[in-house]
Design a protein around this motif. Structure first.
Motif, mmCIF file in Angstrom:
data_model
loop_
_atom_site.group_PDB
_atom_site.id
_atom_site.type_symbol
_atom_site.label_atom_id
_atom_site.label_comp_id
_atom_site.label_asym_id
_atom_site.label_seq_id
_atom_site.Cartn_x
_atom_site.Cartn_y
_atom_site.Cartn_z
ATOM 1 N N UNK A 83 50.902 29.468 25.401
ATOM 2 C CA UNK A 83 51.738 30.662 25.272
ATOM 3 C C UNK A 83 51.360 31.705 26.083
ATOM 4 N N UNK A 84 49.990 32.155 26.214
ATOM 5 C CA UNK A 84 49.722 33.141 27.162
ATOM 6 C C UNK A 84 49.980 32.833 28.408
ATOM 7 N N UNK A 85 49.906 31.450 28.995
ATOM 8 C CA UNK A 85 50.295 30.970 30.318
ATOM 9 C C UNK A 85 51.674 31.225 30.723
ATOM 10 N N UNK A 86 52.494 30.804 29.745
ATOM 11 C CA UNK A 86 53.922 31.021 30.000
ATOM 12 C C UNK A 86 54.422 32.584 30.037
ATOM 13 N N UNK A 87 53.660 33.323 29.370
ATOM 14 C CA UNK A 87 53.930 34.788 29.450
ATOM 15 C C UNK A 87 53.484 35.420 30.641
ATOM 16 N N UNK A 88 52.412 35.178 31.285
ATOM 17 C CA UNK A 88 51.805 35.958 32.239
ATOM 18 C C UNK A 88 51.680 35.195 33.548
ATOM 19 N N UNK A 89 52.080 33.816 33.421
ATOM 20 C CA UNK A 89 52.016 33.197 34.964
ATOM 21 C C UNK A 89 52.929 33.729 35.710
ATOM 22 N N UNK A 90 54.095 34.006 35.466
ATOM 23 C CA UNK A 90 55.520 34.527 36.286
ATOM 24 C C UNK A 90 54.968 35.778 36.845
ATOM 25 N N UNK A 91 54.293 36.795 35.995
ATOM 26 C CA UNK A 91 54.025 37.981 36.355
ATOM 27 C C UNK A 91 53.129 37.901 37.501
ATOM 28 N N UNK A 92 52.290 37.253 37.134
ATOM 29 C CA UNK A 92 51.050 37.189 38.158
ATOM 30 C C UNK A 92 51.405 36.471 39.364
ATOM 31 N N UNK A 93 52.326 35.631 39.503
ATOM 32 C CA UNK A 93 52.749 34.868 40.849
ATOM 33 C C UNK A 93 53.770 35.980 41.466
ATOM 34 N N UNK A 94 54.432 37.071 40.612
ATOM 35 C CA UNK A 94 55.469 37.891 41.476
ATOM 36 C C UNK A 94 54.478 38.895 42.161
ATOM 37 N N UNK A 95 53.022 39.038 41.664
ATOM 38 C CA UNK A 95 52.343 40.074 42.329
ATOM 39 C C UNK A 95 51.312 39.510 43.125
ATOM 40 N N UNK A 96 51.470 38.279 43.671
ATOM 41 C CA UNK A 96 50.634 37.283 44.429
ATOM 42 C C UNK A 96 49.281 37.272 43.881
ATOM 43 N N UNK A 97 49.065 37.188 42.513
ATOM 44 C CA UNK A 97 47.867 36.718 41.857
ATOM 45 C C UNK A 97 47.709 35.626 41.243
ATOM 46 N N UNK A 98 48.648 34.748 41.636
ATOM 47 C CA UNK A 98 48.547 33.430 41.026
ATOM 48 C C UNK A 98 48.915 32.354 42.024
ATOM 49 N N UNK A 99 48.245 31.693 42.637
ATOM 50 C CA UNK A 99 48.585 30.469 43.501
ATOM 51 C C UNK A 99 48.093 29.352 43.129
ATOM 52 N N UNK A 100 48.399 27.997 43.893
ATOM 53 C CA UNK A 100 47.962 26.950 43.360
ATOM 54 C C UNK A 100 46.476 26.655 43.106
ATOM 55 N N UNK A 101 45.855 27.361 44.235
ATOM 56 C CA UNK A 101 44.458 27.441 44.045
ATOM 57 C C UNK A 101 43.802 28.102 42.894
#
Length: 208
Positions: free
Chosen positions: A64-82
């Motif tokens: 649940x935490x992943x699904x909530x925060x992953x899109x927000x992190x990706x939108x600010x260049x803080x979550x990539x494949x690595x």
């Protein structure tokens, strides 16, 4: 005398039919299974922000935490494949903190145990230690993703500097290239919160 056992090479070729797997074989299969969970990536056409294979429905709070925060992190260049596995660790530890905290809330922070002498004493529940361990891990990993106000500001300042170097696709045009139309200031601020935050920096006061 009983039947003479087959040589080891023959036993291996037979695959141990009708018998339980050996301890070494079970360990090998389990190692391969875990390696597969780590190596599995989102399938072709799947959401690139899907969690790693090991973060499945068994880890409900973490998922649940992943699904909530992953899109927000990706939108600010803080979550990539690595970064997927590192962020998955954050989600797991955060889920463990939630579970331990819930146990403490419902059952209390202490429990009675019986001494050898027959008397009783109050001790902390194991959940107290688990919550403390998870808290330390969460706070350490939070620093890498900017989950506290201080860390978020520092991380965004670094991103501004990297953006100026072109690492986020914001490189300055090469000499002789056609000039690009400038975006209105209001639109720039709305679409680039990192740049807006960088513009909040001001020069230090001059000494009198």
């Amino acid at each position: 005398m009983g039947r003479r056992p087959d040589p080891a090479s023959v036993q291996h070729a037979k695959g141990n039919p009708g018998k339980r797997l050996s301890k070494a074989e079970r360990q090998r299969l389990e190692s391969e299974r875990l390696a597969g969970l780590m190596a599995a990536a989102p399938a072709a056409g799947a959401d690139p922000l899907s969690p790693p294979a090991f973060l499945d429905e068994r880890f409900g709070p973490a998922l649940a935490i992943w699904r909530e925060y992953a899109p927000k992190l990706a939108a600010t260049n803080r979550l990539g494949e690595l970064h997927r596995h590192t962020f998955a660790l954050f989600c797991v530890y955060m889920g463990e903190w939630v579970a331990a905290n819930e146990e403490i809330v419902t059952k209390g922070a202490t429990q009675r145990i019986k001494n050898v002498s027959g008397s009783y004493r109050e001790v902390d529940r194991p959940a107290v230690s688990r919550r403390a361990t998870a808290f330390a891990a969460v706070m350490e990993l939070s620093e890498h993703f900017g989950f506290t106000p201080h860390d978020e500001y520092a991380l965004m300042k670094d991103q501004v500097a990297m953006g100026q170097l072109g690492l986020f696709g914001n490189a300055k045009p090469a000499a002789g290239a056609a000039p690009q139309p400038e975006q209105p200031a209001a639109a720039t601020q709305a679409e680039d919160p990192i740049g807006a935050l960088g513009r909040m920096d001001s020069a230090p006061p001059r000494p009198h």
